[in-house]
Design a protein around this motif. Structure first.
Motif, PDB file in Angstrom:
ATOM      1  N   UNK A 102     -13.132  33.764  91.198  1.00 40.47           N
ATOM      2  CA  UNK A 102     -12.702  32.630  90.386  1.00 40.47           C
ATOM      3  C   UNK A 102     -13.298  32.703  88.982  1.00 40.47           C
ATOM      4  N   UNK A 103     -12.531  32.229  87.973  1.00 35.36           N
ATOM      5  CA  UNK A 103     -11.295  31.449  88.188  1.00 35.36           C
ATOM      6  C   UNK A 103     -10.016  32.274  88.273  1.00 35.36           C
ATOM      7  N   UNK A 104      -9.929  33.432  87.585  1.00 36.95           N
ATOM      8  CA  UNK A 104      -8.633  34.073  87.465  1.00 36.95           C
ATOM      9  C   UNK A 104      -8.601  35.566  87.736  1.00 36.95           C
ATOM     10  N   UNK A 105      -9.547  36.081  88.538  1.00 33.82           N
ATOM     11  CA  UNK A 105      -9.595  37.512  88.796  1.00 33.82           C
ATOM     12  C   UNK A 105      -9.434  37.780  90.291  1.00 33.82           C
ATOM     13  N   UNK A 106      -8.771  38.903  90.617  1.00 32.46           N
ATOM     14  CA  UNK A 106      -8.664  39.379  91.994  1.00 32.46           C
ATOM     15  C   UNK A 106      -9.210  40.799  92.030  1.00 32.46           C
ATOM     16  N   UNK A 107     -10.116  41.069  92.956  1.00 31.10           N
ATOM     17  CA  UNK A 107     -10.729  42.395  93.070  1.00 31.10           C
ATOM     18  C   UNK A 107     -10.233  43.076  94.343  1.00 31.10           C
ATOM     19  N   UNK A 108      -9.661  44.267  94.170  1.00 29.93           N
ATOM     20  CA  UNK A 108      -9.161  45.059  95.297  1.00 29.93           C
ATOM     21  C   UNK A 108     -10.086  46.266  95.470  1.00 29.93           C
TER      22      UNK A 108
END
Length: 257
Positions: A102-108
């Motif tokens: 959060x707030x606007x990140x996605x970790x793969x």
């Protein structure tokens, strides 16, 4: 009597005050929940960045696309578990974790399958991992440093990326691969498995080493390596035709005449 009336009145006031406090607390909680909900739905939590880590083979853009996660869409409206299920369908991906930051990140975070050997088959070379799954098929041999497996002639069915290669000989080789350490991976350049009871490998110098069946590879290699180092130290290695450690308790060195 007057004292009793005053006490009763005092108790009623306390009950009313307590009730009012409970109502105020509930209202405050409701306001906080509503505020939190509307805040979580705001553009602050829109996905702005998808970061991919752990990959060196599969392109980051492809992995990000495979997740199905959309930028500009609220992160709480996107299914991270479903994203993981989509990415792991890629044949070269072994494990995957998709997490919100959060707030606007996605970790793969991914773990890629790594080739453990190269199998010579029908004029091509198959890159196969430690579980026997096919990673890729090429027409020309690449300098990977991986052991080359020759003599495989029993592959059945279609060769599909990410699927296990159906072969008794490859399954047997996997036993050897599982026992290899850094030293043996450096020395074993080719494994010849035409006959699973008479397996042999070749060193970088082309020295033939006979190990019999695939059992107890680590112990057999240890015996061989002791002899190998001794022959190198005494500059006799060029005169050795082959070393036989099929019976590890009775190793034999054969020299050229």
């Amino acid at each position: 009597m007057g004292d009793v009336t005053q006490i009763s009145s005092y108790k009623r006031k306390r009950r009313r005050a307590g009730s009012i406090r409970w109502v105020m607390c509930l209202l405050l909680l409701l306001v906080c929940l509503l505020a939190g909900y509307y805040f979580s739905q705001s553009s602050v939590f829109f996905v702005k960045e998808i970061v991919v880590t752990g990959n060196s083979i599969v392109d980051s853009t492809r992995i990000a696309d495979l997740t199905g996660i959309e930028k500009g869409v609220n992160t709480f409206k996107q299914n991270m578990r479903l994203a993981e299920q989509k990415v792991v369908l890629e044949p070269l991906i072994e494990t995957v974790s998709v997490k919100r930051r959060l707030p606007g990140k996605v970790v793969v975070t991914v773990t890629e399958r790594q080739a453990a050997m190269i199998v010579a088959w029908n004029g091509a070379f198959l890159h196969v991992d430690k579980k026997g799954a096919l990673l890729k098929q090429v027409r020309y041999l690449e300098g990977t440093g991986l052991p080359i497996i020759s003599g495989v002639d029993d592959i059945e069915g279609d060769l599909l990326l990410g699927r296990t290669v159906s072969s008794e000989k490859i399954n047997s080789v996997l036993q050897i691969i599982g026992e290899m350490d850094d030293r043996s991976r450096t020395i074993v350049r080719e494994l010849q498995v035409s006959n699973l009871q008479k397996v042999k490998f070749f060193t970088p110098e082309g020295l033939e080493v006979r190990i019999g069946d695939v059992k107890d590879f680590a112990a057999k290699f240890s015996v061989f390596d002791y002899i190998y180092k001794d022959q190198l130290d005494n500059k006799k290695i060029d005169g050795v035709q082959y070393i036989d450690v099929s019976l590890k308790e009775k190793p034999v060195i054969y020299y050229y005449n």
